[in-house]
Design a protein around this motif. Structure first.
Motif, PDB file in Angstrom:
ATOM      1  N   MET A 158      -5.621  50.384 -23.519  1.00 52.23           N
ATOM      2  CA  MET A 158      -6.793  49.617 -23.097  1.00 52.23           C
ATOM      3  C   MET A 158      -6.376  48.270 -22.503  1.00 52.23           C
ATOM      4  O   MET A 158      -6.941  47.807 -21.514  1.00 52.23           O
ATOM      5  N   ALA A 159      -5.373  47.649 -23.105  1.00 48.04           N
ATOM      6  CA  ALA A 159      -4.880  46.376 -22.577  1.00 48.04           C
ATOM      7  C   ALA A 159      -4.278  46.555 -21.190  1.00 48.04           C
ATOM      8  O   ALA A 159      -4.486  45.726 -20.294  1.00 48.04           O
ATOM      9  N   ALA A 160      -3.549  47.647 -20.982  1.00 51.68           N
ATOM     10  CA  ALA A 160      -2.918  47.900 -19.684  1.00 51.68           C
ATOM     11  C   ALA A 160      -3.963  48.075 -18.587  1.00 51.68           C
ATOM     12  O   ALA A 160      -3.798  47.575 -17.462  1.00 51.68           O
ATOM     13  N   ILE A 161      -5.058  48.768 -18.908  1.00 51.37           N
ATOM     14  CA  ILE A 161      -6.122  48.946 -17.927  1.00 51.37           C
ATOM     15  C   ILE A 161      -6.693  47.591 -17.510  1.00 51.37           C
ATOM     16  O   ILE A 161      -6.900  47.312 -16.324  1.00 51.37           O
ATOM     17  N   GLY A 162      -6.922  46.730 -18.477  1.00 47.79           N
ATOM     18  CA  GLY A 162      -7.439  45.404 -18.174  1.00 47.79           C
ATOM     19  C   GLY A 162      -6.509  44.600 -17.291  1.00 47.79           C
ATOM     20  O   GLY A 162      -6.934  43.955 -16.325  1.00 47.79           O
ATOM     21  N   LEU A 163      -5.217  44.623 -17.580  1.00 43.39           N
ATOM     22  CA  LEU A 163      -4.245  43.844 -16.807  1.00 43.39           C
ATOM     23  C   LEU A 163      -4.148  44.333 -15.367  1.00 43.39           C
ATOM     24  O   LEU A 163      -4.025  43.535 -14.431  1.00 43.39           O
ATOM     25  N   VAL A 164      -4.224  45.643 -15.163  1.00 38.09           N
ATOM     26  CA  VAL A 164      -4.200  46.194 -13.798  1.00 38.09           C
ATOM     27  C   VAL A 164      -5.438  45.751 -13.023  1.00 38.09           C
ATOM     28  O   VAL A 164      -5.352  45.337 -11.854  1.00 38.09           O
ATOM     29  N   LEU A 165      -6.604  45.819 -13.664  1.00 39.49           N
ATOM     30  CA  LEU A 165      -7.839  45.410 -12.996  1.00 39.49           C
ATOM     31  C   LEU A 165      -7.848  43.920 -12.674  1.00 39.49           C
ATOM     32  O   LEU A 165      -8.420  43.496 -11.656  1.00 39.49           O
ATOM     33  N   ILE A 166      -7.235  43.116 -13.520  1.00 39.04           N
ATOM     34  CA  ILE A 166      -7.148  41.674 -13.248  1.00 39.04           C
ATOM     35  C   ILE A 166      -6.421  41.424 -11.937  1.00 39.04           C
ATOM     36  O   ILE A 166      -6.853  40.613 -11.104  1.00 39.04           O
ATOM     37  N   VAL A 167      -5.299  42.100 -11.736  1.00 35.58           N
ATOM     38  CA  VAL A 167      -4.521  41.930 -10.497  1.00 35.58           C
ATOM     39  C   VAL A 167      -5.356  42.331  -9.284  1.00 35.58           C
ATOM     40  O   VAL A 167      -5.415  41.609  -8.275  1.00 35.58           O
ATOM     41  N   LEU A 168      -6.029  43.487  -9.365  1.00 34.91           N
ATOM     42  CA  LEU A 168      -6.850  43.950  -8.250  1.00 34.91           C
ATOM     43  C   LEU A 168      -7.999  42.984  -7.977  1.00 34.91           C
ATOM     44  O   LEU A 168      -8.299  42.654  -6.822  1.00 34.91           O
ATOM     45  N   PHE A 169      -8.651  42.516  -9.034  1.00 33.67           N
ATOM     46  CA  PHE A 169      -9.759  41.582  -8.883  1.00 33.67           C
ATOM     47  C   PHE A 169      -9.295  40.292  -8.212  1.00 33.67           C
ATOM     48  O   PHE A 169      -9.951  39.791  -7.285  1.00 33.67           O
ATOM     49  N   ARG A 170      -8.157  39.781  -8.645  1.00 35.19           N
ATOM     50  CA  ARG A 170      -7.661  38.509  -8.092  1.00 35.19           C
ATOM     51  C   ARG A 170      -7.272  38.640  -6.630  1.00 35.19           C
ATOM     52  O   ARG A 170      -7.423  37.691  -5.844  1.00 35.19           O
ATOM     53  N   LEU A 171      -6.800  39.826  -6.225  1.00 33.70           N
ATOM     54  CA  LEU A 171      -6.419  40.037  -4.835  1.00 33.70           C
ATOM     55  C   LEU A 171      -7.629  40.153  -3.911  1.00 33.70           C
ATOM     56  O   LEU A 171      -7.568  39.743  -2.747  1.00 33.70           O
ATOM     57  N   VAL A 195     -11.235  39.412  -4.815  1.00 33.61           N
ATOM     58  CA  VAL A 195     -12.356  38.499  -5.010  1.00 33.61           C
ATOM     59  C   VAL A 195     -11.856  37.058  -5.053  1.00 33.61           C
ATOM     60  O   VAL A 195     -11.044  36.702  -5.904  1.00 33.61           O
ATOM     61  N   THR A 196     -12.351  36.259  -4.136  1.00 30.58           N
ATOM     62  CA  THR A 196     -12.053  34.819  -4.123  1.00 30.58           C
ATOM     63  C   THR A 196     -13.360  34.058  -3.995  1.00 30.58           C
ATOM     64  O   THR A 196     -14.355  34.579  -3.467  1.00 30.58           O
ATOM     65  N   GLN A 197     -13.365  32.811  -4.433  1.00 29.48           N
ATOM     66  CA  GLN A 197     -14.584  32.014  -4.354  1.00 29.48           C
ATOM     67  C   GLN A 197     -14.992  31.779  -2.911  1.00 29.48           C
ATOM     68  O   GLN A 197     -16.192  31.767  -2.585  1.00 29.48           O
ATOM     69  N   ARG A 198     -14.015  31.611  -2.025  1.00 29.86           N
ATOM     70  CA  ARG A 198     -14.334  31.379  -0.610  1.00 29.86           C
ATOM     71  C   ARG A 198     -15.059  32.572  -0.011  1.00 29.86           C
ATOM     72  O   ARG A 198     -16.047  32.416   0.719  1.00 29.86           O
ATOM     73  N   ARG A 199     -14.594  33.773  -0.316  1.00 33.39           N
ATOM     74  CA  ARG A 199     -15.255  34.965   0.221  1.00 33.39           C
ATOM     75  C   ARG A 199     -16.627  35.159  -0.417  1.00 33.39           C
ATOM     76  O   ARG A 199     -17.575  35.582   0.245  1.00 33.39           O
ATOM     77  N   GLU A 216     -26.519  34.053  10.125  1.00 32.57           N
ATOM     78  CA  GLU A 216     -25.555  33.175  10.783  1.00 32.57           C
ATOM     79  C   GLU A 216     -24.132  33.691  10.703  1.00 32.57           C
ATOM     80  O   GLU A 216     -23.327  33.423  11.563  1.00 32.57           O
ATOM     81  N   VAL A 217     -23.795  34.393   9.608  1.00 35.39           N
ATOM     82  CA  VAL A 217     -22.420  34.831   9.396  1.00 35.39           C
ATOM     83  C   VAL A 217     -22.380  36.355   9.301  1.00 35.39           C
ATOM     84  O   VAL A 217     -22.998  36.923   8.398  1.00 35.39           O
ATOM     85  N   PRO A 218     -21.685  37.028  10.212  1.00 36.14           N
ATOM     86  CA  PRO A 218     -21.580  38.491  10.106  1.00 36.14           C
ATOM     87  C   PRO A 218     -20.816  38.880   8.850  1.00 36.14           C
ATOM     88  O   PRO A 218     -19.794  38.288   8.520  1.00 36.14           O
ATOM     89  N   ARG A 219     -21.319  39.883   8.161  1.00 33.56           N
ATOM     90  CA  ARG A 219     -20.711  40.253   6.885  1.00 33.56           C
ATOM     91  C   ARG A 219     -20.542  41.755   6.778  1.00 33.56           C
ATOM     92  O   ARG A 219     -21.385  42.513   7.245  1.00 33.56           O
ATOM     93  N   SER A 220     -19.451  42.128   6.134  1.00 34.69           N
ATOM     94  CA  SER A 220     -19.179  43.546   5.912  1.00 34.69           C
ATOM     95  C   SER A 220     -20.076  44.082   4.809  1.00 34.69           C
ATOM     96  O   SER A 220     -20.396  43.375   3.842  1.00 34.69           O
ATOM     97  N   ARG A 221     -20.496  45.329   4.954  1.00 28.33           N
ATOM     98  CA  ARG A 221     -21.296  45.954   3.905  1.00 28.33           C
ATOM     99  C   ARG A 221     -20.429  46.451   2.757  1.00 28.33           C
ATOM    100  O   ARG A 221     -20.940  46.762   1.683  1.00 28.33           O
ATOM    101  N   ILE A 222     -19.128  46.538   2.983  1.00 25.82           N
ATOM    102  CA  ILE A 222     -18.226  47.082   1.967  1.00 25.82           C
ATOM    103  C   ILE A 222     -17.874  46.045   0.911  1.00 25.82           C
ATOM    104  O   ILE A 222     -17.778  46.360  -0.274  1.00 25.82           O
ATOM    105  N   TYR A 223     -17.697  44.794   1.318  1.00 24.98           N
ATOM    106  CA  TYR A 223     -17.185  43.786   0.391  1.00 24.98           C
ATOM    107  C   TYR A 223     -18.071  43.593  -0.843  1.00 24.98           C
ATOM    108  O   TYR A 223     -17.558  43.538  -1.969  1.00 24.98           O
ATOM    109  N   PRO A 224     -19.408  43.467  -0.699  1.00 24.63           N
ATOM    110  CA  PRO A 224     -20.216  43.334  -1.913  1.00 24.63           C
ATOM    111  C   PRO A 224     -20.028  44.491  -2.886  1.00 24.63           C
ATOM    112  O   PRO A 224     -20.010  44.291  -4.105  1.00 24.63           O
ATOM    113  N   TRP A 225     -19.871  45.703  -2.343  1.00 19.90           N
ATOM    114  CA  TRP A 225     -19.638  46.852  -3.215  1.00 19.90           C
ATOM    115  C   TRP A 225     -18.286  46.764  -3.907  1.00 19.90           C
ATOM    116  O   TRP A 225     -18.134  47.192  -5.054  1.00 19.90           O
TER     117      TRP A 225
END
Length: 443
Positions: free
Chosen positions: A188-201, A203-207, A18-27
């Motif tokens: 190690m903390a800096a790596i985590g904080l950078v990934l948090i920003v990328l993840f939040r941008l 990944v959303t619950q709606r998507r 029913e909903v067209p989806r990109s193959r890239i987003y799940p990856w």
């Protein structure tokens, strides 16, 4: 309007039509969630690489060093269940972001800790942040991939723990030697904080809802068969065979956790390696543990394709092989040959993890399967990740680290015994499960 009624009813079982989806987003979801899992274990295990610095600077005993690792595993074990339940209710994406933020900021606190007590408190917060990330993260990843590939992605995701540990120990040792142990933790903390920003941008619950995959026929059939039914929670522990899985898996994880935590210190003390070299060699050992989990799981699936009870046999074989190799290895003189033998022992040390997961699935009612995996995680954390390093640390204070490591393989006697009993009671366990499926009254 009537022409739209049927597709609307079919939407939950066939959303991809029913909903067209990109193959890239799940990856992208997998890559970012997996990246945060790496950060999780990098932040957790980097401390092992800087043990020699902490011991020299703060004059800590081996049991105190071990407690800095065990407190994380203990916190994870205690908080995994309640935080997983809260994540399902509050929202998985928001929960993952909050968890990663907590453990990353707690790692910053570790970097600026002034003494043992401050470090212990900060490590507790690291564990609180990491507690439910594995269970919630794997739920997010599997939700955006089709059921036919969930086993593949589930295995790949869980193997990230070993890979993150490898990176954390190896990179942490190098940074600590070059810039100081505090900078290793801060990095190690800096790596985590950078990934948090990328993840939040990204990944959303709606998507995620848009890309949600449902179990089609399986989900419908299971819903129809179990409507209004739920097995009692006590069935997770009233089945003797599944309890043997919990115990056997936790005890074999005891050895893997000891190798993970104490190998850098062992190499530093008995092989006269510098902390950075010890960290790199230890990273190879940890990588072998992760590779062994994957390879042993594949071997088990092939060996038990027609005879499921062979999962018990393979699990017992992996534990016995690791016990023999490690017992021999720690008796050898410090040499390249010894490292090879220890590496082979490490390869099989957590090999029973895959069979244990499969056996829990086979022996747990479908309505409680997630709770069954939670019980397995609890056993692995308490008996293995928390108890292993701490017990060996206490023994090392009294006997020396080498003597403590020489005694460590004896734990496999308990693991093998539990698995042998579990194999013998396996048919009875399956009958109990069949009775639950057939006669369980509506709740």
């Amino acid at each position: 309007m009537k022409s739209r009624a049927l597709p609307a009813e079919e939407l939950p079982t066939r959303p991809d039509r029913e909903v067209p989806r990109s193959r890239i987003y799940p990856w992208a979801v997998f890559a970012l969630t997996f990246g945060l899992l790496l950060s999780d274990y990098m932040s957790r295990q980097v401390l092992n690489a800087v043990f020699p610095f902490l011991k020299a600077e703060w004059l800590l005993s081996d049991s105190q060093l071990a407690s800095l690792t065990s407190v994380v595993a203990l916190t994870v074990a205690v908080l995994t269940f309640p935080l997983s339940i809260l994540a399902d209710r509050w929202g998985r994406v928001r929960s993952l972001v909050l968890m990663a933020t907590i453990w990353s900021l707690a790692t910053v606190l570790c970097a600026i800790a002034g003494d043992y007590d401050q470090m212990l408190g900060a490590r507790f917060l690291v564990g609180a942040g990491e507690a439910a990330y594995g269970s919630v993260g794997i739920a997010v990843v599997l939700s955006v991939f089709a059921p036919s590939v969930r086993a593949t992605f589930g295995g790949a995701f869980m193997a990230g723990g070993s890979f993150g540990s490898t990176i954390g120990v190896a990179l942490g040792g190098v940074i600590a030697v070059q810039f100081g142990w505090r900078w290793a933790l801060a990095f190690m903390a800096a790596i985590g904080l950078v990934l948090i920003v990328l993840f939040r941008l990204v990944v959303t619950q709606r998507r995620l809802d848009r890309y949600q995959h449902e179990d089609e026929a399986t989900a419908v059939d299971e819903l129809a068969a179990n409507a209004g039914q739920r097995a009692p929670f006590s069935s997770l522990f009233s089945n003797a065979s599944v309890c043997c899985v919990y115990l056997g898996s936790g005890l074999q994880m005891f050895v893997a956790a000891v190798l993970l935590v104490w190998t850098p210190s062992y190499l530093n003390r008995y092989h006269a390696m510098s902390p950075d070299t010890a960290g790199l060699v230890s990273a190879i050992l940890v990588l072998l543990i992760g590779a062994g989990m994957i390879v042993c799981g594949v071997i088990t699936d092939r060996a038990s394709k027609r005879r499921p009870e062979r999962k018990w046999t393979t699990a017992i074989s992996y534990s016995a092989a690791s016990a023999l190799l490690l017992a021999i290895g720690f008796q050898l003189q410090a040499s390249s040959l010894q490292l090879v033998v220890l590496g082979l022992g490490a390869f099989f040390s957590a090999g029973a993890s895959g069979p244990a997961t499969a056996m829990v699935a086979n022996l747990t009612h479908s309505s409680l399967r997630a709770s069954g995996f939670g019980a397995l995680t609890l056993s692995n954390s308490l008996l293995g990740l928390a108890a292993g390093p701490f017990v060996v640390g206490i023994l090392a204070d009294g006997l020396g680290l080498l003597a403590a490591l020489q005694l460590m393989p004896l734990v496999y006697i308990g693991a093998v015994t539990a698995l042998l009993v579990g194999k013998r009671t396996y048919p009875a366990g399956l009958r109990r499960l069949a009775a639950l499926n057939t006669h369980q009254p509506p709740a």
